[in-house]
Scaffold this active site. Structure first.
Site: not given
Length: 255
Positions: A223-224, A127, A138, A109
């Site tokens: 992940n904490p 993203h 253009c 992401q």
């Protein structure tokens, strides 16, 4: 589950895996000094811009179309604050795994470009990236190392239209080519999914984890804190991305 047991289980899930999808969010760049709330937009957590706008309003597709000067003011400020960031051990070791194994992909992401800078090539930047500019009028586009020296908003050298970073602003659609690539990867099968540093609030980020769990494929979450997909993980490592990837790499590559 204690720390060493969790790392051992993560290593067991990845030891023979050739086809691995890493799903990364702002947390993987935290060890590079970037804020985690809204990715690089974390600078504006719980405060308004000088115009009294939320960062979601200032960095919206509508604002870029109607008042590109406002959108560019905050895009440039955020980019300047993040300009000195460099890939950390987590970015680098994922890139090393890609070189070592046949089917390692990254779905990120993040728009900071750190995975690409670390050497990842099988990369879906869902993203976009702040390091590519495209014209709003253009087909012209070009890569830039940073925004230093740009007049704001910058003008297209071909048609004079407004250039913008090739990122998904708030309220805009995701690029179909990125979603198509993700579906192709899932259809081809995976041996493991590793979710790193993302709360997985977006369906297209949580989706591959749900898919893996339903197909009996190992899911490792790094992940904490707790996330939207923590209950689906086969193994949870409650630690930062760089530490976790260094421990996993060290056990997979004993001296």
């Amino acid at each position: 589950m204690n720390h060493d047991t969790a790392v051992d289980r993560a290593c067991a899930a990845l030891a023979d895996a050739q086809r691995i999808l890493f799903i990364t969010g702002a947390g993987i760049s935290a060890d590079s000094g970037l804020p985690t709330y809204r990715g690089i937009g974390g600078l504006y957590h719980e405060r308004l811009t000088a115009e009294g706008l939320t960062i979601e309003e200032a960095l919206s597709g509508e604002m870029m179309a109607q008042r590109p000067d406002i959108a560019w003011r905050y895009i440039a400020e955020i980019e300047a604050n993040c300009r000195d960031a460099r890939p950390n051990a987590a970015h680098r070791l994922i890139a090393e795994l890609e070189r070592e194994r046949s089917g390692v992909w990254v779905l990120t992401q993040n728009v900071d470009g750190l995975h690409r800078a670390a050497g990842s090539q099988k990369l879906i930047e869902v993203h976009g990236t702040v390091h590519r500019l495209r014209c709003t009028e253009c087909p012209h586009n070009r890569n830039v190392p940073d925004f230093s020296g740009l007049s704001l908003p910058p003008a297209c050298p071909l048609c004079g239209g407004v250039l913008r970073p090739d990122v998904v602003l708030f309220g805009e659609m995701l690029p179909t080519h990125a979603l198509d690539r993700l579906q192709t990867i899932l259809a081809g099968g995976l041996d493991a999914v590793v979710s790193i540093g993302t709360t997985s609030v977006f369906p297209y980020i949580a989706g591959p984890v749900w898919w893996a769990q339903q197909h009996g494929i190992a899911v490792v979450e790094i992940n904490p804190g707790d996330t939207e997909v923590s209950h689906l993980a086969s193994v949870r490592l409650r630690m930062g991305a760089a530490q976790a990837m260094q421990e996993i790499w060290g056990r997979l590559h004993p001296a």
